[in-house]
Scaffold this motif. Sequence first.
Motif, PDB file in Angstrom:
ATOM      1  N   ALA A   1      -6.051   3.757  -0.824  1.00  0.00           N
ATOM      2  CA  ALA A   1      -5.584   4.369   0.413  1.00  0.00           C
ATOM      3  C   ALA A   1      -6.759   4.611   1.359  1.00  0.00           C
ATOM      4  O   ALA A   1      -7.877   4.851   0.902  1.00  0.00           O
ATOM      5  CB  ALA A   1      -4.891   5.693   0.098  1.00  0.00           C
ATOM      6  N   PRO A   2      -6.545   4.536   2.669  1.00  0.00           N
ATOM      7  CA  PRO A   2      -7.645   4.752   3.618  1.00  0.00           C
ATOM      8  C   PRO A   2      -8.312   6.121   3.459  1.00  0.00           C
ATOM      9  O   PRO A   2      -9.503   6.264   3.706  1.00  0.00           O
ATOM     10  CB  PRO A   2      -6.987   4.590   4.989  1.00  0.00           C
ATOM     11  CG  PRO A   2      -5.527   4.744   4.747  1.00  0.00           C
ATOM     12  CD  PRO A   2      -5.286   4.233   3.371  1.00  0.00           C
ATOM     13  N   SER A   3      -7.569   7.115   3.029  1.00  0.00           N
ATOM     14  CA  SER A   3      -8.136   8.448   2.842  1.00  0.00           C
ATOM     15  C   SER A   3      -9.097   8.522   1.672  1.00  0.00           C
ATOM     16  O   SER A   3      -9.854   9.495   1.536  1.00  0.00           O
ATOM     17  CB  SER A   3      -7.013   9.477   2.661  1.00  0.00           C
ATOM     18  OG  SER A   3      -6.214   9.118   1.534  1.00  0.00           O
ATOM     19  N   ARG A   4      -9.094   7.482   0.817  1.00  0.00           N
ATOM     20  CA  ARG A   4      -9.974   7.467  -0.362  1.00  0.00           C
ATOM     21  C   ARG A   4     -11.262   6.675  -0.125  1.00  0.00           C
ATOM     22  O   ARG A   4     -12.102   6.586  -1.007  1.00  0.00           O
ATOM     23  CB  ARG A   4      -9.226   6.847  -1.550  1.00  0.00           C
ATOM     24  CG  ARG A   4      -7.960   7.595  -1.959  1.00  0.00           C
ATOM     25  CD  ARG A   4      -8.278   8.941  -2.587  1.00  0.00           C
ATOM     26  NE  ARG A   4      -9.045   8.796  -3.806  1.00  0.00           N
ATOM     27  CZ  ARG A   4      -8.509   8.553  -5.014  1.00  0.00           C
ATOM     28  NH1 ARG A   4      -7.182   8.445  -5.133  1.00  0.00           N
ATOM     29  NH2 ARG A   4      -9.266   8.434  -6.074  1.00  0.00           N
ATOM     30  N   ILE A   5     -11.397   6.081   1.048  1.00  0.00           N
ATOM     31  CA  ILE A   5     -12.597   5.288   1.349  1.00  0.00           C
ATOM     32  C   ILE A   5     -13.798   6.215   1.495  1.00  0.00           C
ATOM     33  O   ILE A   5     -13.746   7.164   2.250  1.00  0.00           O
ATOM     34  CB  ILE A   5     -12.405   4.456   2.633  1.00  0.00           C
ATOM     35  CG1 ILE A   5     -11.314   3.420   2.433  1.00  0.00           C
ATOM     36  CG2 ILE A   5     -13.707   3.779   3.031  1.00  0.00           C
ATOM     37  CD1 ILE A   5     -11.672   2.346   1.422  1.00  0.00           C
TER      38      ILE A   5
ATOM     39  N   ARG B   1      -3.987  -4.231   1.156  1.00  0.00           N
ATOM     40  CA  ARG B   1      -5.090  -5.180   1.363  1.00  0.00           C
ATOM     41  C   ARG B   1      -6.341  -4.804   0.579  1.00  0.00           C
ATOM     42  O   ARG B   1      -7.008  -5.653  -0.003  1.00  0.00           O
ATOM     43  CB  ARG B   1      -5.428  -5.282   2.851  1.00  0.00           C
ATOM     44  CG  ARG B   1      -6.583  -6.241   3.135  1.00  0.00           C
ATOM     45  CD  ARG B   1      -6.705  -6.527   4.606  1.00  0.00           C
ATOM     46  NE  ARG B   1      -7.843  -7.391   4.900  1.00  0.00           N
ATOM     47  CZ  ARG B   1      -7.851  -8.706   4.763  1.00  0.00           C
ATOM     48  NH1 ARG B   1      -6.762  -9.325   4.337  1.00  0.00           N
ATOM     49  NH2 ARG B   1      -8.936  -9.407   5.058  1.00  0.00           N
ATOM     50  N   TYR B   2      -6.662  -3.516   0.549  1.00  0.00           N
ATOM     51  CA  TYR B   2      -7.936  -3.091  -0.043  1.00  0.00           C
ATOM     52  C   TYR B   2      -7.781  -2.401  -1.400  1.00  0.00           C
ATOM     53  O   TYR B   2      -8.780  -2.053  -2.037  1.00  0.00           O
ATOM     54  CB  TYR B   2      -8.694  -2.171   0.918  1.00  0.00           C
ATOM     55  CG  TYR B   2      -9.157  -2.892   2.163  1.00  0.00           C
ATOM     56  CD1 TYR B   2     -10.222  -3.794   2.111  1.00  0.00           C
ATOM     57  CD2 TYR B   2      -8.526  -2.694   3.390  1.00  0.00           C
ATOM     58  CE1 TYR B   2     -10.645  -4.474   3.248  1.00  0.00           C
ATOM     59  CE2 TYR B   2      -8.941  -3.366   4.519  1.00  0.00           C
ATOM     60  CZ  TYR B   2      -9.995  -4.256   4.447  1.00  0.00           C
ATOM     61  OH  TYR B   2     -10.414  -4.931   5.563  1.00  0.00           O
ATOM     62  N   GLY B   3      -6.522  -2.176  -1.834  1.00  0.00           N
ATOM     63  CA  GLY B   3      -6.307  -1.606  -3.158  1.00  0.00           C
ATOM     64  C   GLY B   3      -6.538  -0.113  -3.243  1.00  0.00           C
ATOM     65  O   GLY B   3      -6.505   0.453  -4.349  1.00  0.00           O
TER      66      GLY B   3
END
Length: 266
Positions: A262-266, A258-260
């Motif tokens: 990984a969540p760990s990279r936010i 969805r966001y392009g």
Amino acid sequence: MKEEAQARPQILYSCYFTASREGEQFVPEHILSYQLAGTLVTNDGDREQVFGEGSLRLSKRNRLVKFSKHPPAHGEFKSLSISLDQETLRRFSLEYGYHAEKHPAGAAIVELPLSPLYKSFLDSLQPYEQLAQPGNESLLALKAREAIMLLLKSNPELKDVLFDFSEPGKIDLAAFMDRNFHFNVQLKRFAYLTGRSLATFKRDFEKIFQLSPSRWLQQRRLQEAHYLIKEKGKAPSEAYLEVGFEDLSHFSFAFKKRYGVAPSRI
């Protein structure tokens, strides 16, 4: 856990954990619980409550609850509970003439002051822990009736909770889902709690949101997870559970799609 096991009417039980544990559940029956050791933290979507050692609580039926169980240092999490099922309460209502006069709202769990009457009753329950086996139903049923009498004696206002036998009525679907999307329960639970059959729930849902329930739930949970990670500094390993995903790897895959990123990279 995604869904709880079937309710066990009038069964006394204790839970023992030496490590912290998180989960969520649909509460199908009223449950009177005493915290023997450790701490229970609950959240019904509107309110967080903390129950420490020695606390007494009544969990209301037909509620969604997230929980976190924390054992004491170098000890085990222990709680003693008794389920007050609808059949037992209906029989009690007919026998003694109790009826609910209103439909009380409020938190999913009511904390009860630990009076001497409650303490004596709870002390009498502990030898019964080993009786939660087939063949002991009559003894356990007597303890369930005793619990009801004690609740009404000590907290008369609970009459409107215990003897409300109505099923959930048809309510505002959009408001309910926006408040409860983070509970990881089956669609049939959401349908029941909004006063609908599963087919009607799906039909009404798509009219309102222009999406299927499963697709909307995933998008809404991902949106909330993105907010928690980016704005609140939550770790992905915390956020995925908080928003209702069951599996971290599935959450990470859906988030990146969805966001392009990984969540760990936010």
